[in-house]
Design an enzyme around this catalytic site. Structure first.
Site, mmCIF file in Angstrom:
data_model
loop_
_atom_site.group_PDB
_atom_site.id
_atom_site.type_symbol
_atom_site.label_atom_id
_atom_site.label_comp_id
_atom_site.label_asym_id
_atom_site.label_seq_id
_atom_site.Cartn_x
_atom_site.Cartn_y
_atom_site.Cartn_z
ATOM 1 N N GLY A 125 6.490 -1.735 2.861
ATOM 2 C CA GLY A 125 5.834 -0.819 3.815
ATOM 3 C C GLY A 125 4.371 -1.203 4.031
ATOM 4 O O GLY A 125 3.523 -0.340 4.259
ATOM 5 N N LEU A 165 2.745 -2.530 6.409
ATOM 6 C CA LEU A 165 2.078 -2.364 7.708
ATOM 7 C C LEU A 165 1.666 -0.917 7.955
ATOM 8 O O LEU A 165 1.164 -0.581 9.019
ATOM 9 C CB LEU A 165 2.988 -2.841 8.852
ATOM 10 C CG LEU A 165 3.400 -4.313 8.814
ATOM 11 C CD1 LEU A 165 4.217 -4.668 10.057
ATOM 12 C CD2 LEU A 165 2.203 -5.239 8.701
ATOM 13 N N GLY A 166 1.866 -0.058 6.970
ATOM 14 C CA GLY A 166 1.491 1.344 7.117
ATOM 15 C C GLY A 166 0.003 1.559 6.878
ATOM 16 O O GLY A 166 -0.780 0.607 6.772
ATOM 17 N N ARG A 179 8.973 -3.634 10.665
ATOM 18 C CA ARG A 179 8.661 -3.748 12.094
ATOM 19 C C ARG A 179 7.954 -5.062 12.389
ATOM 20 O O ARG A 179 7.459 -5.740 11.475
ATOM 21 C CB ARG A 179 7.857 -2.544 12.581
ATOM 22 C CG ARG A 179 6.418 -2.513 12.172
ATOM 23 C CD ARG A 179 5.650 -1.506 13.034
ATOM 24 N NE ARG A 179 4.301 -1.301 12.546
ATOM 25 C CZ ARG A 179 3.284 -2.116 12.803
ATOM 26 N NH1 ARG A 179 3.462 -3.211 13.524
ATOM 27 N NH2 ARG A 179 2.076 -1.849 12.322
ATOM 28 N N ASP A 209 13.859 -4.631 4.393
ATOM 29 C CA ASP A 209 14.336 -3.249 4.430
ATOM 30 C C ASP A 209 14.615 -2.835 2.984
ATOM 31 O O ASP A 209 15.487 -3.425 2.329
ATOM 32 C CB ASP A 209 15.607 -3.179 5.284
ATOM 33 C CG ASP A 209 16.145 -1.757 5.392
ATOM 34 O OD1 ASP A 209 15.691 -0.865 4.640
ATOM 35 O OD2 ASP A 209 17.037 -1.547 6.232
ATOM 36 N N TYR A 234 9.672 15.562 1.414
ATOM 37 C CA TYR A 234 8.739 14.523 0.935
ATOM 38 C C TYR A 234 8.345 14.809 -0.521
ATOM 39 O O TYR A 234 8.425 13.938 -1.391
ATOM 40 C CB TYR A 234 7.512 14.543 1.841
ATOM 41 C CG TYR A 234 6.385 13.605 1.466
ATOM 42 C CD1 TYR A 234 6.587 12.228 1.393
ATOM 43 C CD2 TYR A 234 5.093 14.100 1.235
ATOM 44 C CE1 TYR A 234 5.522 11.367 1.091
ATOM 45 C CE2 TYR A 234 4.038 13.254 0.943
ATOM 46 C CZ TYR A 234 4.261 11.886 0.865
ATOM 47 O OH TYR A 234 3.218 11.046 0.574
ATOM 48 N N ILE A 293 -5.465 10.349 2.223
ATOM 49 C CA ILE A 293 -6.327 9.160 2.233
ATOM 50 C C ILE A 293 -6.930 8.999 3.631
ATOM 51 O O ILE A 293 -6.219 9.049 4.640
ATOM 52 C CB ILE A 293 -5.536 7.892 1.844
ATOM 53 C CG1 ILE A 293 -4.806 8.093 0.496
ATOM 54 C CG2 ILE A 293 -6.468 6.682 1.801
ATOM 55 C CD1 ILE A 293 -5.695 8.405 -0.701
HETATM 56 N N1 LIG Z 1 -1.635 8.002 3.399
HETATM 57 C C1 LIG Z 1 -1.824 9.011 2.566
HETATM 58 O O1 LIG Z 1 -2.674 9.888 2.785
HETATM 59 C C2 LIG Z 1 -1.001 9.081 1.305
HETATM 60 C C3 LIG Z 1 -1.296 10.085 0.366
HETATM 61 C C4 LIG Z 1 -0.505 10.201 -0.766
HETATM 62 C C5 LIG Z 1 0.500 9.287 -0.997
HETATM 63 N N2 LIG Z 1 0.759 8.320 -0.086
HETATM 64 C C6 LIG Z 1 1.861 7.403 -0.357
HETATM 65 O O2 LIG Z 1 1.421 6.063 -0.231
HETATM 66 C C7 LIG Z 1 2.477 5.267 0.321
HETATM 67 C C8 LIG Z 1 1.972 4.559 1.556
HETATM 68 O O3 LIG Z 1 1.581 5.539 2.485
HETATM 69 P P1 LIG Z 1 1.143 5.165 3.976
HETATM 70 O O4 LIG Z 1 0.219 6.232 4.413
HETATM 71 O O5 LIG Z 1 0.733 3.756 4.071
HETATM 72 O O6 LIG Z 1 2.528 5.392 4.731
HETATM 73 P P2 LIG Z 1 2.895 4.971 6.236
HETATM 74 O O7 LIG Z 1 3.844 5.994 6.748
HETATM 75 O O8 LIG Z 1 1.688 4.679 7.011
HETATM 76 O O9 LIG Z 1 3.668 3.601 6.003
HETATM 77 C C9 LIG Z 1 4.951 3.558 5.444
HETATM 78 C C10 LIG Z 1 5.614 2.258 5.866
HETATM 79 O O10 LIG Z 1 6.945 2.264 5.357
HETATM 80 C C11 LIG Z 1 7.721 1.525 6.271
HETATM 81 N N3 LIG Z 1 9.159 1.807 6.113
HETATM 82 C C12 LIG Z 1 9.870 2.864 6.559
HETATM 83 N N4 LIG Z 1 11.184 2.685 6.281
HETATM 84 C C13 LIG Z 1 11.290 1.502 5.639
HETATM 85 C C14 LIG Z 1 12.393 0.754 5.114
HETATM 86 N N5 LIG Z 1 13.663 1.191 5.203
HETATM 87 N N6 LIG Z 1 12.129 -0.435 4.522
HETATM 88 C C15 LIG Z 1 10.864 -0.909 4.441
HETATM 89 N N7 LIG Z 1 9.795 -0.255 4.931
HETATM 90 C C16 LIG Z 1 10.014 0.941 5.529
HETATM 91 C C17 LIG Z 1 7.202 1.931 7.645
HETATM 92 O O11 LIG Z 1 7.528 0.952 8.618
HETATM 93 C C18 LIG Z 1 5.707 2.063 7.387
HETATM 94 O O12 LIG Z 1 4.986 0.914 7.792
HETATM 95 C C19 LIG Z 1 3.641 6.225 0.580
HETATM 96 O O13 LIG Z 1 4.540 6.160 -0.502
HETATM 97 C C20 LIG Z 1 2.994 7.589 0.620
HETATM 98 O O14 LIG Z 1 3.870 8.589 0.200
HETATM 99 C C21 LIG Z 1 0.034 8.203 1.053
HETATM 100 C C1 LIG Z 2 -0.975 13.761 1.284
HETATM 101 C C2 LIG Z 2 -0.095 12.635 1.670
HETATM 102 O O1 LIG Z 2 0.999 12.474 0.869
HETATM 103 C C3 LIG Z 2 0.149 12.362 3.115
HETATM 104 N N1 LIG Z 2 -1.095 11.994 3.761
HETATM 105 C C4 LIG Z 2 0.752 13.516 3.855
HETATM 106 O O2 LIG Z 2 0.004 14.313 4.383
HETATM 107 O O3 LIG Z 2 1.941 13.619 3.926
#
Ligand SMILES: NC(=O)c1ccc[n+]([C@@H]2O[C@H](COP(=O)([O-])OP(=O)(O)OC[C@H]3O[C@@H](n4cnc5c(N)ncnc54)[C@H](O)[C@@H]3O)[C@@H](O)[C@H]2O)c1
Ligand SMILES: C[C@@H](O)[C@H](N)C(=O)O
Length: 374
Positions: free
Chosen positions: A57, A59-60, A85, A101, A190, A220
């Site tokens: 993941g 690219l997230g 993607r 995937d 979630y 974040i």
């Molecule tokens: N961003 C935040 O504020 C935050 C806060 C707490 C925890 N997290 C955790 O950190 C991690 C990263 O978060 P993020 O904000 O970058 O998420 P994001 O949603 O931006 O990115 C998630 C990525 O997962 C990919 N994905 C979806 N299905 C998939 C599959 N079947 N195979 C491979 N990839 C797949 C998507 O294409 C996407 O690029 C997550 O586990 C999230 O729960 C994020």
């Molecule tokens: C907090 C965190 O897990 C994510 N940014 C959400 O709001 O779902």
């Protein structure tokens, strides 16, 4: 108001800060050398312990900054970026990228073996708001995906990092200064899937010796696109401020949530992964930066953009989720076990976000160089 952070290149701003102001919430001075903590960590890592990391993941929102920092610290070939993607032409910070995937366990095996990977950072997930819109997919990606990742980590003796979240807590959790070990009982799919990931990872650690590590992140804040969470407003507010001078917020003015700046998030992952197992009294820790309400972040933006306006149109789904989450996290155990510390407060984050987005907007207009690493 302007701090030394604005002297730095975009990369320096994006990866750390040279602000002279202090973190208001913890009264800490921010280091003058923006990349110092990361450089020091890289230099102190023995050659045979250098991580070779696969990020799922990637690219997230969180993956790209982490990959950039890992390349800076350990070299170009230290990271394999994966996702499902296609990379856009303008995503020029994406290197050594492969389709993966996480629902295909055999493909994860293959990527680990071919990439000679020793560390797996598992970022693929459906976040809180999008998870509620497609529960079956959230269950697959967030639960089946984690099972696959842990099996692969077991088979190949990998160090594995799977982030958790404030979303792993629920309305019965003490909401202020939430400790690591407490009632959880989340009410989103979630959150339920993240509690599952925490417990399954800890089970694989105790039962099979897998070096599983997890951090419960707050929301974040980064200058990258968020993936559909409840805390996303705290990113969009900056883009709206710079584009329109006005943000319509989907949460109530007094909804307080814990947050953290991107570079601190990256630091938490890298320092946690570098800690010796003997330093860890737990496998899942809270980490946090600072907490604020929409009114308070708007006030912080007004220190830099006095005409900025915020109005409110509440989204019932996201409001209900936010109301079930902690307002602040206690991360004292991470601070004492492996010396976790955040460098950014609210105003430092605001200042850097504004600088980064201004640069991004200038680049879009062709007024700034494309290269982001000075
Ligand atoms: N961003 C935040 O504020 C935050 C806060 C707490 C925890 N997290 C955790 O950190 C991690 C990263 O978060 P993020 O904000 O970058 O998420 P994001 O949603 O931006 O990115 C998630 C990525 O997962 C990919 N994905 C979806 N299905 C998939 C599959 N079947 N195979 C491979 N990839 C797949 C998507 O294409 C996407 O690029 C997550 O586990 C999230 O729960 C994020
Ligand atoms: C907090 C965190 O897990 C994510 N940014 C959400 O709001 O779902």
């Amino acid at each position: 108001m302007a701090s030394k952070a604005l002297r730095s290149s975009l990369f320096r701003q994006a990866t750390s800060s040279s602000c002279t102001s202090t973190n208001q919430q913890r009264g800490m001075a921010i280091p003058a050398d923006p990349l110092g903590r990361f450089r020091q960590l890289a230099n102190s890592t023995p050659v045979d312990e250098k991580p070779r990391v696969l990020i799922t993941g990637s690219l997230g929102q969180l993956g790209r900054g982490l990959a950039t920092m890992l390349r800076f610290m350990y070299g170009e070939d230290s990271v394999v970026m994966t996702d499902i993607r296609k990379v856009r032409a303008d995503e020029n910070d994406v290197c050594n990228y492969h389709y993966l995937d996480i629902l295909n366990e055999g493909a994860i095996d293959e990527a680990i073996v071919n990439g000679r990977v020793n560390t797996l950072i598992h970022f693929s997930a459906l976040l809180s708001a999008v998870g509620e819109q497609n529960v079956p997919l959230a269950l697959k990606v967030n639960c089946q995906g984690v099972q696959n990742i842990l099996e692969v980590a077991k088979r190949h003796s990998l160090k594995v990092f799977i982030p958790s979240t404030i979303g792993a807590f629920g309305p019965e959790t003490p909401r202020v200064d939430t400790p690591d070990i407490t009632v959880q009982r989340p009410k989103t799919i979630y959150g339920v899937s993240k509690v599952y990931a925490e417990l399954l990872g800890e089970y694989y650690h105790h039962r099979f010796g897998v070096d599983f590590r997890s951090l419960r992140f707050p929301g974040i804040i980064s200058a990258t696109k968020p993936g559909g969470g409840t805390t996303d407003y705290a990113i969009k507010i900056f883009y709206d401020a710079l584009k329109d001078g006005h943000h319509v917020c989907y949460l109530n003015p007094d909804t307080r949530l814990p947050m953290m700046y991107d570079t601190d998030c990256t630091a938490s992952v890298l320092f946690f992964l570098a800690a010796q197992s003997s330093q860890l009294s737990m496998r899942t820790y809270n980490v946090t930066g600072f907490s604020f309400t929409p009114e308070e972040i708007a006030a912080s933006i007004r220190k830099f953009m006095p005409d900025f306006r915020i109005t409110y149109e509440i989204c019932p789904l996201r409001q209900k989720i936010a109301d079930s989450w902690p307002q602040s996290l206690n991360d004292n155990i991470a601070r004492s076990d492996w010396a976790w510390k955040n460098d950014y407060g609210l105003d430092e984050t605001t200042e850097i976000m504004i600088a980064l987005i201004k640069r991004e907007m200038a680049r879009e207009k062709g007024e700034a160089p494309k290269a982001v690493i000075a």
